[in-house]
Structure formats: C-alpha cells, structure tokens
Design a protein around this motif. Structure first.
Motif, PDB file in Angstrom:
ATOM      1  N   LYS A  26       0.832  -1.208   0.000  1.00 32.69           N
ATOM      2  CA  LYS A  26       0.000   0.000   0.000  1.00 32.69           C
ATOM      3  C   LYS A  26       0.869   1.261   0.000  1.00 32.69           C
ATOM      4  CE  LYS A  26      -3.829   2.087   2.505  1.00 32.69           C
ATOM      5  NZ  LYS A  26      -4.737   1.957   3.651  1.00 32.69           N
ATOM      6  N   GLY A  27       0.631   2.134  -1.021  1.00 37.21           N
ATOM      7  CA  GLY A  27       1.312   3.425  -1.111  1.00 37.21           C
ATOM      8  C   GLY A  27       2.756   3.380  -1.573  1.00 37.21           C
ATOM      9  N   LYS A  28       3.245   2.230  -1.991  1.00 35.09           N
ATOM     10  CA  LYS A  28       4.651   2.134  -2.413  1.00 35.09           C
ATOM     11  C   LYS A  28       4.862   2.730  -3.806  1.00 35.09           C
ATOM     12  CE  LYS A  28       5.925   0.300   1.327  1.00 35.09           C
ATOM     13  NZ  LYS A  28       6.451   1.238   2.278  1.00 35.09           N
ATOM     14  N   GLY A  47      -3.168   2.914  -3.842  1.00 31.74           N
ATOM     15  CA  GLY A  47      -2.406   4.157  -3.889  1.00 31.74           C
ATOM     16  C   GLY A  47      -0.982   4.025  -4.372  1.00 31.74           C
ATOM     17  N   CYS A  48      -0.615   2.878  -4.919  1.00 33.62           N
ATOM     18  CA  CYS A  48       0.758   2.707  -5.428  1.00 33.62           C
ATOM     19  C   CYS A  48       0.960   3.525  -6.697  1.00 33.62           C
ATOM     20  CB  CYS A  48       1.046   1.238  -5.716  1.00 33.62           C
ATOM     21  SG  CYS A  48       1.343   0.262  -4.243  1.00 33.62           S
ATOM     22  N   GLY A  67      -7.049   3.597  -6.538  1.00 35.44           N
ATOM     23  CA  GLY A  67      -6.306   4.844  -6.425  1.00 35.44           C
ATOM     24  C   GLY A  67      -4.872   4.772  -6.910  1.00 35.44           C
ATOM     25  N   ALA A  68      -4.472   3.676  -7.521  1.00 39.56           N
ATOM     26  CA  ALA A  68      -3.103   3.536  -8.017  1.00 39.56           C
ATOM     27  C   ALA A  68      -2.912   4.344  -9.300  1.00 39.56           C
ATOM     28  CB  ALA A  68      -2.766   2.074  -8.269  1.00 39.56           C
ATOM     29  N   SER A  69      -1.699   4.796  -9.528  1.00 38.21           N
ATOM     30  CA  SER A  69      -1.350   5.526 -10.740  1.00 38.21           C
ATOM     31  C   SER A  69      -0.646   4.583 -11.702  1.00 38.21           C
ATOM     32  CB  SER A  69      -0.430   6.701 -10.401  1.00 38.21           C
ATOM     33  OG  SER A  69       0.069   7.276 -11.593  1.00 38.21           O
TER      34      SER A  69
END
Length: 143
Positions: A26-28, A47-48, A67-69
């Motif tokens: 998560k978020g990396k 969110g990665c 929410g990942a890009s």
C-alpha cells in the motif's frame, strides 16, 4: 532504495519475473520499474505509483489497485482479471492488456478515446467483479 512509509520503495528497479503476490505494498512507489511477467496477484496495491512502469505480462489478478497511478505504463499482455481498480489512473496502454475481465473501474480515470476503444473491443470489458459485485462495463459507463 528509498525508504518511504516504513518500507522499501521499488522505483527504477528491475523486478521482472518476481513474485509480489498476496502481500501489502500500500502506497509504495513502483515508478519506472521494470516488472515484466511479475506477479502482483491478490496484493494490496492501494495508492501505489506505477508511473512509466514497464508492466508487460505483469499479473494483477484479484489485486486491489484502488487509487493507483498506472499512467504512461507499458501494459502489453498484462492481466487485470478480478482487480479492484476503483479510482485508479490509467493511460492508453490499458487497451493493450490481455484481460480486464471482472475489473471494477468505478471512478477510474481513463482517457476518453481509450475508454471508447475499450467499450468497443469485442469480449474485452466483461464480467462482474467478485469483491464489489460491480459489472465491468457498468463501471466504465459503456453503452
């Protein structure tokens, strides 16, 4: 490797063929990573950042990529089957994926021309996401 959020980030690394399945990232940051045939099956990738990543033949089956890009990536033959991609950001390469069956794209950002081509591609956007119950075509607002 940079340390962010208490763990390793993977930006600019070659992680091709490695197994990143069933884990939480998560978020990396996976920006500009080379991840050819890498497995992210069932992983938490909320969110990665995969900006400009090389994701050819990568497997995101049942992954949570909310929410990942995934902008400006190379997604040739990537598998997204059953992924939850709500609120994720994609570019035109999404059209090159091998499978988007059963993906929930609710509130995802996809270029309009790419979205139109996805909706028009036979047997590409189909099925229902097993976790959210949302139909793939409905989440893309396909006619």
């Amino acid at each position: 490797m940079a340390v962010s959020g208490g763990g390793l980030d993977y930006a600019n690394l070659n992680i091709s063929g490695q197994d990143f399945s069933q884990q939480s990232y998560k978020g990396k940051d996976f920006s500009q990573v080379i991840a050819k045939a890498t497995s992210f099956k069932g992983s938490n990738l909320i969110g990665c950042r995969f900006f400009k990543a090389y994701l050819v033949k990568a497997d995101f089956t049942d992954a949570d990529i909310r929410g990942a890009s995934l902008e400006d990536t190379s997604m040739d033959e990537a598998v997204l089957t059953g992924a939850n991609a709500a609120g994720a950001y994609f570019s035109a390469s999404l059209l090159d994926a091998a499978s988007i069956e059963n993906v929930d794209f609710s509130d995802a950002s996809i270029p309009p021309k790419t979205l139109q081509n996805i909706c028009n591609k036979p047997d590409f956007a189909k099925g229902t996401n097993p976790q959210t119950g949302v139909e793939t075509r409905d989440s893309l607002f396909c006619p």
